[in-house]
Design an enzyme around this catalytic site. Structure first.
Site, short mmCIF file in Angstrom:
data_model
loop_
_atom_site.label_atom_id
_atom_site.label_comp_id
_atom_site.label_asym_id
_atom_site.label_seq_id
_atom_site.Cartn_x
_atom_site.Cartn_y
_atom_site.Cartn_z
N LYS A 185 -56.63 -3.12 -11.15
CA LYS A 185 -55.25 -2.77 -11.54
C LYS A 185 -54.38 -4.02 -11.70
O LYS A 185 -53.71 -4.19 -12.72
CB LYS A 185 -54.63 -1.86 -10.48
CG LYS A 185 -53.11 -1.71 -10.63
CD LYS A 185 -52.50 -0.89 -9.54
CE LYS A 185 -51.83 -1.60 -8.43
NZ LYS A 185 -50.53 -2.16 -8.51
N ASN A 186 -54.40 -4.88 -10.70
CA ASN A 186 -53.43 -5.98 -10.72
C ASN A 186 -53.79 -7.05 -11.75
O ASN A 186 -52.92 -7.83 -12.14
CB ASN A 186 -53.25 -6.56 -9.32
CG ASN A 186 -52.50 -5.57 -8.42
OD1 ASN A 186 -51.87 -4.63 -8.91
ND2 ASN A 186 -52.59 -5.76 -7.10
N CYS A 230 -44.03 0.10 -6.07
CA CYS A 230 -44.05 0.59 -4.69
C CYS A 230 -42.91 -0.02 -3.89
O CYS A 230 -42.64 -1.21 -3.97
CB CYS A 230 -45.40 0.24 -4.03
SG CYS A 230 -46.72 1.29 -4.61
N ARG A 264 -37.82 -5.70 -3.23
CA ARG A 264 -38.73 -6.81 -3.49
C ARG A 264 -38.02 -7.79 -4.43
O ARG A 264 -37.57 -7.42 -5.51
CB ARG A 264 -40.05 -6.29 -4.07
CG ARG A 264 -40.86 -5.57 -2.99
CD ARG A 264 -41.94 -4.70 -3.57
NE ARG A 264 -43.05 -5.42 -4.15
CZ ARG A 264 -44.06 -4.82 -4.78
NH1 ARG A 264 -44.08 -3.51 -4.91
NH2 ARG A 264 -45.05 -5.53 -5.26
N ASP A 281 -52.74 -5.53 0.73
CA ASP A 281 -53.05 -4.24 0.09
C ASP A 281 -54.21 -3.52 0.79
O ASP A 281 -54.63 -2.45 0.34
CB ASP A 281 -53.39 -4.45 -1.39
CG ASP A 281 -52.19 -4.92 -2.19
OD1 ASP A 281 -51.06 -4.68 -1.75
OD2 ASP A 281 -52.38 -5.56 -3.23
N ARG A 286 -51.48 5.93 -9.34
CA ARG A 286 -51.00 4.73 -10.03
C ARG A 286 -52.08 3.66 -10.08
O ARG A 286 -52.10 2.84 -10.99
CB ARG A 286 -49.79 4.15 -9.29
CG ARG A 286 -48.54 4.98 -9.43
CD ARG A 286 -47.39 4.32 -8.74
NE ARG A 286 -47.35 2.92 -9.18
CZ ARG A 286 -46.48 2.04 -8.76
NH1 ARG A 286 -45.59 2.36 -7.88
NH2 ARG A 286 -46.50 0.81 -9.21
N1 EPU Z 1 -41.20 -12.80 -2.99
C1 EPU Z 1 -39.95 -13.36 -2.95
N2 EPU Z 1 -39.37 -13.68 -4.15
C2 EPU Z 1 -40.00 -13.47 -5.34
C3 EPU Z 1 -41.27 -12.89 -5.36
C4 EPU Z 1 -41.86 -12.56 -4.16
O1 EPU Z 1 -39.38 -13.57 -1.90
O2 EPU Z 1 -39.41 -13.80 -6.38
C5 EPU Z 1 -41.85 -12.45 -1.72
C6 EPU Z 1 -42.06 -10.94 -1.61
O3 EPU Z 1 -40.90 -10.28 -1.13
C7 EPU Z 1 -43.21 -10.88 -0.67
C8 EPU Z 1 -44.03 -12.11 -1.03
O4 EPU Z 1 -43.15 -12.99 -1.71
O5 EPU Z 1 -42.76 -10.98 0.64
C9 EPU Z 1 -45.24 -11.85 -1.90
O6 EPU Z 1 -44.87 -11.13 -3.06
P1 EPU Z 1 -45.68 -11.27 -4.42
O7 EPU Z 1 -44.74 -11.76 -5.46
O8 EPU Z 1 -46.92 -12.03 -4.17
O9 EPU Z 1 -46.05 -9.76 -4.70
P2 EPU Z 1 -45.93 -9.00 -6.06
O10 EPU Z 1 -46.30 -9.89 -7.17
O11 EPU Z 1 -44.65 -8.28 -6.11
C10 EPU Z 1 -48.44 -8.32 -6.09
C11 EPU Z 1 -49.22 -7.06 -6.22
C12 EPU Z 1 -49.05 -6.24 -4.96
C13 EPU Z 1 -49.53 -7.05 -3.77
C14 EPU Z 1 -48.80 -8.40 -3.72
C15 EPU Z 1 -49.34 -9.31 -2.64
C16 EPU Z 1 -49.19 -6.64 -8.58
C17 EPU Z 1 -48.68 -5.81 -9.70
N3 EPU Z 1 -48.73 -6.34 -7.37
O12 EPU Z 1 -47.08 -7.94 -5.90
O13 EPU Z 1 -49.90 -5.11 -5.13
O14 EPU Z 1 -49.27 -6.35 -2.58
O15 EPU Z 1 -48.94 -9.06 -4.98
O16 EPU Z 1 -50.68 -9.60 -2.85
O17 EPU Z 1 -50.00 -7.53 -8.78
C18 EPU Z 1 -50.63 -2.95 -4.76
O18 EPU Z 1 -51.55 -3.20 -5.56
O19 EPU Z 1 -50.58 -1.92 -4.06
C19 EPU Z 1 -49.54 -3.90 -4.64
C20 EPU Z 1 -48.40 -3.62 -4.05
#
Ligand code: EPU
Length: 430
Positions: free
Chosen positions: A22-23, A117, A123, A308, A400
């Site tokens: 998915k990701n 989510c 976020r 995850d 999803r």
């Molecule tokens: N963060 C910030 N500022 C930002 C971006 C992130 O403070 O601008 C913080 C977040 O709040 C969090 C940490 O950095 O505490 C990590 O967030 P990250 O950006 O890595 O997560 P994401 O890109 O929003 C993706 C996956 C998530 C997975 C996370 C961590 C996708 C679409 N989503 O989210 O997947 O949990 O990386 O590995 O790739 C899932 O598949 O169920 C899912 C939630």
């Protein structure tokens, strides 16, 4: 489906094939927007987030053709304006990758704020903004729309991420692929989907070095060409099946995996007493144990234990001998599922970023509600190993990100049924 009904207690046996990640899919699909040449993407998972993303692209003017067997052809030449503000944008998190992709193609992006989510606290996207701004983008957020503009092309920049954010790393890579000069991302995310995106962008003509390490260098090109790519298999779907086999004390073979990506998960399962071994190049076998051992789990960025997978790990530890801890160093509020497990007789206390899990002899079926995707997967696993019947609502979250979870589990011997929205409406009407 509106809910799943699970009669627990059957150990899982047999083999299951994992779908595309998915990701990775939700990063690669927007990358196809950077070029006006056709792209072909294989091993695309049949999940709701992907369907939503394709709808977004179609509304923008792209053609998305289902070529069958998980292969899609995307022709984004019909996108004439860098605008993505349809209501679908807020249904998924990854819609914000259109900021990087549209900036790369048009030098401008008007993109609605993402959804996805909700773990309890909003976020952030500050690291995305920081990176894109360093490359010369002006970014304004007004009335739920992010507008990113640049005079001419973006320029290469050195970006240090305060946290190795997956989303920020991907957005910056997308934007940097056509920037003028070299972009260096320090403290970049190393997750497998980041590497998969780099492979696709490279096929499209981008020059990217270091994906999979914490320093990624992108030499921007004037434009990208079309490309054909097969998406990697889903580490987290595989991990969820591993946890399901362990929780039910079964033995399953999981096919179409990249064993290296599973090491961070199998390591913890083995500490719990579960047996995991590789079978050939792309399969693992997981065999449960009579009594799971308590362990401490800490979710950290890849190659650490994935956030995850922490809800699924908590379910296993509910059944372990003794007291365990589960700490999430990525998201500070990802424990909403604990209240649901408590309804099943679990003994868990949450203190800040840590859940303290005391093993109990068994979980009992209950009426539950999934609050997000991985929480939903964890509740399914809890239902599979619980005594009695579990009903789970909010399963649209599960759909999803998991392709045909019910069918795959049933083939492994699980007693799980989905109740469709229509069936429920009919039974309510009677
Ligand atoms: N963060 C910030 N500022 C930002 C971006 C992130 O403070 O601008 C913080 C977040 O709040 C969090 C940490 O950095 O505490 C990590 O967030 P990250 O950006 O890595 O997560 P994401 O890109 O929003 C993706 C996956 C998530 C997975 C996370 C961590 C996708 C679409 N989503 O989210 O997947 O949990 O990386 O590995 O790739 C899932 O598949 O169920 C899912 C939630």
């Amino acid at each position: 489906m509106s809910k799943y009904i699970i009669r627990g207690g059957a150990p899982l046996f047999g083999s299951v094939t994992v779908s595309g990640a998915k990701n990775a899919a939700v990063a690669i699909i927007p990358a196809a927007v950077i070029t006006d040449a056709p792209c072909r993407i294989e091993n695309v998972p049949d999940i709701a987030d992907v369907a939503v993303f394709f709808n977004i692209l179609r509304r923008m003017g792209a053609q998305v053709r289902d070529a069958g067997d998980g292969t899609y052809e995307i022709d984004a030449s019909g996108i004439s304006a860098p605008v993505a503000t349809s209501g679908d944008m807020q249904k998924i998190r990854a819609s914000y990758y259109l900021i990087g992709a549209l900036l790369a193609r048009f030098g401008r992006a008007d993109v609605a704020m993402p959804g996805g989510c909700n773990f309890g606290a909003p976020r952030q996207i500050d690291l995305h903004i920081k990176g894109l701004s360093a490359m010369g983008a002006s970014i304004d957020v007004k009335n739920g729309v992010i507008t990113a503009t640049t005079q001419g092309r973006l320029h290469g920049a050195s970006v240090f991420l305060d946290a190795p954010s997956v989303g920020a790393t991907i957005n910056i890579m997308l934007a940097a692929s056509t920037a003028d000069g070299t972009t260096v991302i320090e403290n970049a995310a190393r997750e497998p989907h980041v590497v998969d995106l780099a492979s696709f962008l490279s096929l499209m003509g981008a020059e990217i070095y270091g994906a999979g390490t914490n320093t990624i260098r992108i030499h921007g090109k004037n434009s990208l060409r079309g490309g054909s790519h097969s998406i990697i298999t889903d580490q987290l779907e595989a991990g969820s099946f591993m946890a399901a086999a362990a929780a039910t004390g079964g033995r399953i073979e999981i096919n179409n995996v990249i064993p290296k990506h599973l090491e961070c998960i199998s390591g913890k399962l083995c500490e719990m007493g579960v047996s995991v071994w590789e079978s050939g190049d792309s399969s693992v076998v997981v065999e449960g144990t009579e009594k799971l051992r308590s362990v401490d789990v800490t979710a950290t960025p890849y190659p650490g234990f994935p956030t995850d997978m922490q809800p699924q790990a908590s379910v296993l530890l509910c059944l372990a001998d003794g007291t365990s801890t589960v700490t999430d160093n990525i998201f500070d509020t990802r424990f909403k599922y604990v209240d649901e497990l408590l309804k099943m007789g679990a003994s868990i206390k949450v203190a800040g970023r840590t859940a303290i899990v005391k093993g109990v002899s068994a979980l009992t079926g209950a009426q539950l509600k999934a609050g997000d995707l991985r929480a939903g997967a964890a509740l399914v696993i809890a239902g599979l190993c619980a005594r009695g019947t579990t009903e789970i609502e909010g399963v649209h979250y599960i759909e999803r990100g998991y392709e045909n979870m019910i069918g795959k589990l049933r083939a492994l011997g699980a007693d799980i049924t989905g109740v469709s929205d229509t069936a429920e409406a009919e039974s309510t009407a009677v």
